[in-house]
Design an enzyme around this catalytic site. Sequence first.
Site, PDB file in Angstrom:
ATOM      1  N   GLY A  90       4.943   7.416   2.590  1.00  0.00           N
ATOM      2  CA  GLY A  90       5.788   6.387   2.023  1.00  0.00           C
ATOM      3  C   GLY A  90       5.007   5.218   1.481  1.00  0.00           C
ATOM      4  O   GLY A  90       3.780   5.243   1.369  1.00  0.00           O
ATOM      5  N   LYS A 121       8.204  -0.065   5.737  1.00  0.00           N
ATOM      6  CA  LYS A 121       7.715   1.238   5.278  1.00  0.00           C
ATOM      7  C   LYS A 121       8.914   2.082   4.884  1.00  0.00           C
ATOM      8  O   LYS A 121       9.805   2.324   5.697  1.00  0.00           O
ATOM      9  CB  LYS A 121       6.907   1.944   6.367  1.00  0.00           C
ATOM     10  CG  LYS A 121       6.290   3.256   5.896  1.00  0.00           C
ATOM     11  CD  LYS A 121       5.337   3.831   6.937  1.00  0.00           C
ATOM     12  CE  LYS A 121       4.650   5.086   6.425  1.00  0.00           C
ATOM     13  NZ  LYS A 121       3.664   5.629   7.405  1.00  0.00           N
ATOM     14  N   VAL A 135       4.518   0.904   1.674  1.00  0.00           N
ATOM     15  CA  VAL A 135       4.662  -0.235   2.580  1.00  0.00           C
ATOM     16  C   VAL A 135       4.750  -1.509   1.754  1.00  0.00           C
ATOM     17  O   VAL A 135       3.914  -1.745   0.877  1.00  0.00           O
ATOM     18  CB  VAL A 135       3.486  -0.310   3.573  1.00  0.00           C
ATOM     19  CG1 VAL A 135       3.690  -1.474   4.546  1.00  0.00           C
ATOM     20  CG2 VAL A 135       3.351   0.999   4.338  1.00  0.00           C
ATOM     21  N   GLY A 138       0.963   5.316   1.462  1.00  0.00           N
ATOM     22  CA  GLY A 138       0.429   6.263   2.422  1.00  0.00           C
ATOM     23  C   GLY A 138       0.873   7.667   2.104  1.00  0.00           C
ATOM     24  O   GLY A 138       1.430   7.944   1.046  1.00  0.00           O
ATOM     25  N   ASP A 169      -4.299  10.950  15.467  1.00  0.00           N
ATOM     26  CA  ASP A 169      -4.890  10.507  14.201  1.00  0.00           C
ATOM     27  C   ASP A 169      -5.612   9.179  14.378  1.00  0.00           C
ATOM     28  O   ASP A 169      -5.527   8.284  13.540  1.00  0.00           O
ATOM     29  CB  ASP A 169      -3.808  10.385  13.137  1.00  0.00           C
ATOM     30  CG  ASP A 169      -4.400  10.339  11.725  1.00  0.00           C
ATOM     31  OD1 ASP A 169      -5.547  10.785  11.546  1.00  0.00           O
ATOM     32  OD2 ASP A 169      -3.719   9.854  10.806  1.00  0.00           O
ATOM     33  N   GLY A 213       0.821  -1.207   0.000  1.00  0.00           N
ATOM     34  CA  GLY A 213       0.000   0.000   0.000  1.00  0.00           C
ATOM     35  C   GLY A 213       0.849   1.248   0.000  1.00  0.00           C
ATOM     36  O   GLY A 213       2.061   1.199   0.245  1.00  0.00           O
TER      37      GLY A 213
END
Length: 561
Positions: free
Chosen positions: A276, A293, A278, A273, A388, A271
């Site tokens: 960065g 990551k 992953v 983000g 978050d 994935g």
Amino acid sequence: MPSVAQACELEPTYILSEGLASYLEQRGTEDGVTTSTELSSTPYRRSSSGVRLVDEHEAESLERPGMLLRSRLRAAAWVIWCTLVVLFIRQVSLSGHAIHPYLTGALLVVAVGVLLLLYGPRSLTEPQLRGIELLLFGVIGVQLLVYQTAWMLRYSATGNEVELIATFDKSMLGYAVLMLAYGMFMPNGARRTACMMVPLMLGPVVTAAFLCWIDPRMAAAVPPIRLGEAAGILSGCAGIALFGTQTIAALRQEAKRARRLGQYRLKRLLGRGGMGEVYLAEHQLLKRPCAVKAIRPHQVDDPVALTRFEREVRAMAKLSHWHTVEVFDYGRTEDGTFYYVMEYLPGLNLVELVERGGPMPAGRVIHFLEQTCAALGEAHRQGMVHRDLKPANIMAAYRGDEFDVTKLLDFGLVLDHHEKRLAEEEAEESALAGSPAYMSPEQARGHHAVGPQSDLYSLGAVGYYLLTGRPPFEKPTLLRMVLAHVREPVTPPSAHRLDIPRDLERIVLRCLEKNPAQRFASAQELRQALLACRDARSWTRADAQQWWQTYAPEKLQEQIF
């Protein structure tokens, strides 16, 4: 395959400007606030005035796919420009014998304009880059077609059969080179490459056939068998270009899979983000699966991105609770790529759980909330505020032969009150950070010294989502959503679902109090209140196993069961 990386994908984290914080501080207690500033989920860049929102996830998704295409277009533009320069000089040297030298000059100007665009500071979207791609290769194809037609008609009119045949052969060669160059330079799939090859393949042959039909002398010089040979050669070139495109794409993917970061071999991308990418990785000696990551190469020189990356690693390295994702390693490669290694979590985040199975029973909601409280308790005792918390940052993982193991993720926005330097840097950023759907009122107002109660508000919003399938506030714009957290009362969860236990609803609503002092004093106090609920511990291992067997994706079931 679902993993820890999916917390990076589903719900974007927004960076809000200080102007919005001031606006909320001034207007947050007023009634009937109206504004002409309508903010949607599209990325907004910093500007000299007005409210600014930056959706990091979406902005990055616009930039990243075009990086390779832009670099290839630069190389192709230089080759085309050099070719046009040579052709223009040759045409000028021929003096009166040249055909339309001004066309080449105009194309030279176009090529220079394209180079300025590609090397300029302006960010180009992928559709814009694809338009430039069509312009570059399309104008060259049209130029070849114009010169083929003009020279063949000239030599036919003068009766020069030898030069007419040579012109036909040279034009076919030019198209063959153009097709092969396109296949070599442009990162495309088979369908797009085929769409470009068809006009390049048919254009010169159809044009020559039409000229032979209207001109008997040309038909004698270029018989049908010669046209067939040309069509066969160009078809072969198109096939080679298609094969080359597929081969280069496969090699590129293989190179990515073969990348290594330190002692870790990257197996596949899980994935992307805001900061960065992953990867599912494997330690070369231990052969242990893990998640790596890595900060994106173009962000290595961004001090804000590096600060956030460092903050996330330092925070997670201090934490050892079972319900917090574990960090194994941290490093920097020779090419300057920063990375850290964490445990690989087969499972789903809470957004995916609700999307697949709908709102959860009270017992399961208590299960996830109290385990998250346990992880938060350790972080709060060490002076950290997550800032978050949202369903996408909480994983339900399969670990140690147990289902629904809660894992708290993504400490990229953590505020560490024990780290003076990082706290000062956080204040200097002069921006709010978080997810508007789950942001506490004090966080929305821009208070930098938010405390643990801010996380408890966000966790209450998470509980609201798990019980009802929707966040506490649903507004058409981000600004209105943030304003709702500041000044609008929360609709009780039971208004959306009648079977919610009263004791659990009271806990969720207390977490969502506007005044931090009216919320629970600590994550531990909230956890004790959750465990005292009637439905606490009613969600069993058998219930969890049955849910995963029914709703989990097929690939994940194959891995777990």
